[in-house]
Write an enzyme that holds these catalytic residues in place. Sequence first.
Site, short mmCIF file in Angstrom:
data_model
loop_
_atom_site.label_atom_id
_atom_site.label_comp_id
_atom_site.label_asym_id
_atom_site.label_seq_id
_atom_site.Cartn_x
_atom_site.Cartn_y
_atom_site.Cartn_z
CD GLU A 90 -4.87 -6.83 8.24
OE1 GLU A 90 -3.81 -6.28 8.59
OE2 GLU A 90 -5.66 -6.34 7.43
CG HIS A 109 -7.62 -2.56 9.40
ND1 HIS A 109 -6.57 -1.70 9.17
CD2 HIS A 109 -7.44 -3.61 8.56
CE1 HIS A 109 -5.78 -2.23 8.24
NE2 HIS A 109 -6.29 -3.37 7.84
CG HIS A 111 -6.83 -1.87 3.33
ND1 HIS A 111 -7.21 -3.09 2.84
CD2 HIS A 111 -6.33 -2.12 4.57
CE1 HIS A 111 -6.96 -4.04 3.74
NE2 HIS A 111 -6.43 -3.47 4.80
CG HIS A 179 -1.92 -2.56 5.87
ND1 HIS A 179 -1.64 -3.52 6.81
CD2 HIS A 179 -3.21 -2.77 5.53
CE1 HIS A 179 -2.70 -4.28 7.01
NE2 HIS A 179 -3.67 -3.84 6.24
#
Length: 254
Positions: A90, A109, A111, A179
């Site tokens: 990613e 990033h 989760h 996500h």
Amino acid sequence: MAKKKAPARKPAFSKTVEAALADLVIANRILANENVIDAFGHVSIRHPERADRYFLARSRSPEFVERGDILEFDLDSNPISPDGRTMYSERPIHGRLYKQRPDVKAVCHNHAHSLIPFGVTGGGLKPLLHVAGCIGAEVPVWDISEDFGDTDLLVTNNDMGDSLARKVSRNRTCLMRGHGAVVATHDLKSVVFVAIYLMVNAALQKEARALGTVKFLSPAEVKLTEQMNFKERSQNRAWEYWARRAGFKTAINV
Ligand SMILES: [Zn+2]
């Protein structure tokens, strides 16, 4: 026979860049220790001396990231010195945010579990806490299916990264439906700060909603608390606290 001492690794970068990379290792460990990221998720910085490059670890759980794991990429997320190591699939999240947002110097990033309910119910995540004004007045939600239909929800190519970066727009935070989230700020300390308090605010908002109607920060309060959150002394105090909790006793830039 005495064991031969391994030669010291020759730094490939300037002192400034090496100091930034040392902080990037600390940021990885902090975000893991505070449960913003677990086995998955990542944090990067733009190259301090080259706006067309960024640094991100190889594919490894952030809790274990060391200086030697950090790789350099161009903004299309190609590695500068490919060495066969596995990379995060990613990484276009990072590359395209740096490409579309010259002001962004660090990206996370993650989760974090408390964010997920807001991403799948149409959003509504807003700051209700004085240390969370930094998340921005509204947190947009990006739904990968709007542009790409059925996928495994991972952002694995530059078109997907561009779509996400467009949704982030001028914001610091954005949820990703089903996500997680992305946080994009002006430096590494602030990306850690915003990522942690985004997660904390989400948990508190869910708790507060169960008790009754929530009074969120007003637009003026968001502006004033943002200023307070990003003061150098607030950022340094928080960074030292989280770094020490993550086991760093020295080399903390406060
Ligand atoms: Zn992800």
